[in-house]
Scaffold this motif. Structure first.
Motif, PDB file in Angstrom:
ATOM      1  N   PRO A 230      48.335 -56.432  79.393  1.00 56.46           N
ATOM      2  CA  PRO A 230      47.964 -55.639  78.223  1.00 56.46           C
ATOM      3  C   PRO A 230      47.931 -54.144  78.532  1.00 56.46           C
ATOM      4  O   PRO A 230      47.214 -53.714  79.433  1.00 56.46           O
ATOM      5  CB  PRO A 230      46.547 -56.146  77.870  1.00 56.46           C
ATOM      6  N   HIS A 231      48.732 -53.394  77.845  1.00 56.28           N
ATOM      7  CA  HIS A 231      48.671 -51.939  77.954  1.00 56.28           C
ATOM      8  C   HIS A 231      49.276 -51.310  76.708  1.00 56.28           C
ATOM      9  O   HIS A 231      49.878 -51.990  75.894  1.00 56.28           O
ATOM     10  CB  HIS A 231      49.360 -51.433  79.231  1.00 56.28           C
ATOM     11  N   HIS A 232      49.082 -50.007  76.585  1.00 58.13           N
ATOM     12  CA  HIS A 232      49.561 -49.282  75.407  1.00 58.13           C
ATOM     13  C   HIS A 232      50.659 -48.313  75.815  1.00 58.13           C
ATOM     14  O   HIS A 232      50.888 -48.092  76.992  1.00 58.13           O
ATOM     15  CB  HIS A 232      48.394 -48.523  74.771  1.00 58.13           C
TER      16      HIS A 232
ATOM     17  N   ARG B  98      55.612 -43.831  78.266  1.00 54.26           N
ATOM     18  CA  ARG B  98      54.686 -44.029  79.380  1.00 54.26           C
ATOM     19  C   ARG B  98      53.632 -45.062  79.010  1.00 54.26           C
ATOM     20  O   ARG B  98      53.281 -45.195  77.844  1.00 54.26           O
ATOM     21  CB  ARG B  98      53.979 -42.719  79.703  1.00 54.26           C
ATOM     22  N   ASP B  99      53.137 -45.724  80.032  1.00 53.76           N
ATOM     23  CA  ASP B  99      52.076 -46.706  79.835  1.00 53.76           C
ATOM     24  C   ASP B  99      50.716 -46.032  79.894  1.00 53.76           C
ATOM     25  O   ASP B  99      50.549 -45.045  80.602  1.00 53.76           O
ATOM     26  CB  ASP B  99      52.090 -47.724  80.988  1.00 53.76           C
ATOM     27  N   PHE B 100      49.769 -46.575  79.184  1.00 57.47           N
ATOM     28  CA  PHE B 100      48.381 -46.207  79.445  1.00 57.47           C
ATOM     29  C   PHE B 100      47.462 -47.378  79.130  1.00 57.47           C
ATOM     30  O   PHE B 100      47.829 -48.285  78.398  1.00 57.47           O
ATOM     31  CB  PHE B 100      47.967 -44.924  78.713  1.00 57.47           C
TER      32      PHE B 100
ATOM     33  N   PHE C  94      62.676 -52.098  76.894  1.00 62.30           N
ATOM     34  CA  PHE C  94      62.104 -53.286  77.490  1.00 62.30           C
ATOM     35  C   PHE C  94      61.122 -52.966  78.605  1.00 62.30           C
ATOM     36  O   PHE C  94      61.246 -51.955  79.285  1.00 62.30           O
ATOM     37  CB  PHE C  94      63.222 -54.214  77.984  1.00 62.30           C
ATOM     38  N   ASP C  95      60.161 -53.861  78.745  1.00 66.82           N
ATOM     39  CA  ASP C  95      59.065 -53.682  79.667  1.00 66.82           C
ATOM     40  C   ASP C  95      58.971 -54.915  80.554  1.00 66.82           C
ATOM     41  O   ASP C  95      58.903 -56.032  80.042  1.00 66.82           O
ATOM     42  CB  ASP C  95      57.777 -53.528  78.839  1.00 66.82           C
ATOM     43  N   GLY C  96      58.997 -54.710  81.851  1.00 64.38           N
ATOM     44  CA  GLY C  96      58.830 -55.825  82.767  1.00 64.38           C
ATOM     45  C   GLY C  96      57.365 -56.115  83.033  1.00 64.38           C
ATOM     46  O   GLY C  96      57.027 -57.076  83.702  1.00 64.38           O
TER      47      GLY C  96
HETATM   48 ZN   LIG Z   1      54.817 -50.534  79.181  1.00 64.36          ZN
END
Ligand SMILES: [Zn+2]
Ligand SMILES: [Zn+2]
Length: 147
Positions: free
Chosen positions: A93-95, A106-108, A87-89
């Protein structure tokens, strides 16, 4: 991060009163934990973290709370396969880049993709609402340990 939580918390408070949902202590604590997590935790991980502060919480409640947050647009599920769900809080928009060994996520940001034009096969077939890329690989930590 506390600031990030405060913003989310205010948003949750607003949504709860709009939708007639109760802003419970448990919901607040799950949100606090999710908003401060950088590792895209699973429901189990969140549960064990929140349990430290809210011993009465159950895993089931965490699952249901996450479901509610997703319905409200406060949380997102990272579309990784072979997993119970992470889950992501952060719903901006990100990948994501995923390590296939340890499961770290990890986000990018990739503006060329997020704002770029998609092939006609896609746009002819559907109205695109969001584009999310998952990159898989073996992270530096994992690569270092087996070579
Ligand atoms: Zn994320
Ligand atoms: Zn790894």
């Amino acid at each position: 991060m506390e600031q990030h939580f405060q913003k989310k918390f205010n948003h949750l408070k607003e949504l709860c009163s709009q939708k007639g949902l109760r802003l419970t202590h448990q919901r607040t604590e799950v949100l606090r934990e999710l908003a401060s997590a950088k590792d895209h935790p699973s429901a189990e991980t969140l549960y064990s973290r929140v349990k430290g502060r809210v011993p009465a919480i159950s895993l089931d409640t965490v699952y249901r709370t996450l479901g509610t947050f997703m319905d409200l647009g406060l949380a997102a599920k990272v579309p990784v396969d072979g997993d119970l769900g992470r889950f992501d809080g952060d719903v901006s928009p990100h990948h994501h880049v995923v390590c296939v060994c340890c499961g770290a996520i990890r986000d990018f940001i990739w503006d060329e993709v997020s704002c770029g034009e998609l092939p006609a096969e896609v746009t002819d077939w559907c109205h695109v609402t969001d584009t999310q890329v998952i990159v898989r690989g073996i992270c530096r930590d994992c690569k270092g340990s087996d070579s």
